[in-house]
Design a protein around this motif. Structure first.
Motif, PDB file in Angstrom:
ATOM      1  N   GLN A  25      38.509 -48.220  17.162  1.00  0.00           N
ATOM      2  CA  GLN A  25      38.925 -46.862  17.514  1.00  0.00           C
ATOM      3  C   GLN A  25      40.437 -46.730  17.338  1.00  0.00           C
ATOM      4  O   GLN A  25      41.205 -47.558  17.806  1.00  0.00           O
ATOM      5  CB  GLN A  25      38.546 -46.562  18.957  1.00  0.00           C
ATOM      6  CG  GLN A  25      38.800 -45.128  19.345  1.00  0.00           C
ATOM      7  CD  GLN A  25      38.352 -44.843  20.758  1.00  0.00           C
ATOM      8  OE1 GLN A  25      38.394 -45.697  21.617  1.00  0.00           O
ATOM      9  NE2 GLN A  25      37.916 -43.623  20.985  1.00  0.00           N
ATOM     10  N   SER A  26      40.840 -45.693  16.622  1.00  0.00           N
ATOM     11  CA  SER A  26      42.264 -45.452  16.436  1.00  0.00           C
ATOM     12  C   SER A  26      42.744 -44.455  17.485  1.00  0.00           C
ATOM     13  O   SER A  26      41.953 -43.847  18.201  1.00  0.00           O
ATOM     14  CB  SER A  26      42.533 -44.902  15.033  1.00  0.00           C
ATOM     15  OG  SER A  26      42.021 -43.592  14.925  1.00  0.00           O
ATOM     16  N   SER A  27      44.047 -44.265  17.552  1.00  0.00           N
ATOM     17  CA  SER A  27      44.583 -43.325  18.535  1.00  0.00           C
ATOM     18  C   SER A  27      44.197 -41.887  18.210  1.00  0.00           C
ATOM     19  O   SER A  27      44.155 -41.032  19.093  1.00  0.00           O
ATOM     20  CB  SER A  27      46.102 -43.452  18.619  1.00  0.00           C
ATOM     21  OG  SER A  27      46.682 -43.105  17.374  1.00  0.00           O
ATOM     22  N   ASP A  28      43.883 -41.612  16.941  1.00  0.00           N
ATOM     23  CA  ASP A  28      43.454 -40.261  16.574  1.00  0.00           C
ATOM     24  C   ASP A  28      42.045 -39.953  17.053  1.00  0.00           C
ATOM     25  O   ASP A  28      41.639 -38.799  17.084  1.00  0.00           O
ATOM     26  CB  ASP A  28      43.497 -40.071  15.055  1.00  0.00           C
ATOM     27  CG  ASP A  28      44.906 -40.001  14.524  1.00  0.00           C
ATOM     28  OD1 ASP A  28      45.833 -39.924  15.345  1.00  0.00           O
ATOM     29  OD2 ASP A  28      45.081 -40.023  13.299  1.00  0.00           O
ATOM     30  N   THR A  30      40.968 -40.363  20.004  1.00  0.00           N
ATOM     31  CA  THR A  30      40.988 -40.020  21.421  1.00  0.00           C
ATOM     32  C   THR A  30      41.693 -38.686  21.614  1.00  0.00           C
ATOM     33  O   THR A  30      42.436 -38.224  20.749  1.00  0.00           O
ATOM     34  CB  THR A  30      41.731 -41.097  22.218  1.00  0.00           C
ATOM     35  OG1 THR A  30      43.092 -41.135  21.781  1.00  0.00           O
ATOM     36  CG2 THR A  30      41.107 -42.473  22.035  1.00  0.00           C
ATOM     37  N   ARG A  32      44.036 -38.191  23.666  1.00  0.00           N
ATOM     38  CA  ARG A  32      45.457 -38.481  23.810  1.00  0.00           C
ATOM     39  C   ARG A  32      46.138 -38.570  22.445  1.00  0.00           C
ATOM     40  O   ARG A  32      47.287 -38.206  22.296  1.00  0.00           O
ATOM     41  CB  ARG A  32      45.641 -39.790  24.549  1.00  0.00           C
ATOM     42  CG  ARG A  32      46.802 -39.730  25.474  1.00  0.00           C
ATOM     43  CD  ARG A  32      46.622 -40.683  26.596  1.00  0.00           C
ATOM     44  NE  ARG A  32      47.418 -40.657  27.748  1.00  0.00           N
ATOM     45  CZ  ARG A  32      48.070 -39.681  28.299  1.00  0.00           C
ATOM     46  NH1 ARG A  32      48.067 -38.530  27.763  1.00  0.00           N
ATOM     47  NH2 ARG A  32      48.737 -39.822  29.399  1.00  0.00           N
ATOM     48  N   GLY A  33      45.424 -39.043  21.436  1.00  0.00           N
ATOM     49  CA  GLY A  33      45.983 -39.149  20.092  1.00  0.00           C
ATOM     50  C   GLY A  33      46.278 -37.799  19.477  1.00  0.00           C
ATOM     51  O   GLY A  33      47.112 -37.671  18.594  1.00  0.00           O
TER      52      GLY A  33
END
Length: 58
Positions: A25-28, A30, A32-33
């Motif tokens: 899972q990348s920050s994008d 979520t 928050r991303g």
């Protein structure tokens, strides 16, 4: 005999990782991303809505 120095401890080579990068899972992925704020109460949501409303929607 040779005068070569005794071999000292070497840093281990970095291990190769053969995992599928799309499984992580990348920050994008979520909220928050994407710059979402943590969940709050309805008063905070209304304040955010009024703060971010474009001027032509007044």
């Amino acid at each position: 005999m040779s005068d070569a120095p005794a071999p000292g401890p070497r840093d281990p080579k970095p291990a190769l990782v053969f995992d599928d990068p799309l499984d992580q899972q990348s920050s994008d992925d979520t909220d928050r991303g994407w710059g979402e704020r943590p969940t709050g109460d309805s008063a905070a949501d209304l304040k955010r809505f009024l703060d971010e409303k474009p001027p032509h929607h007044i």
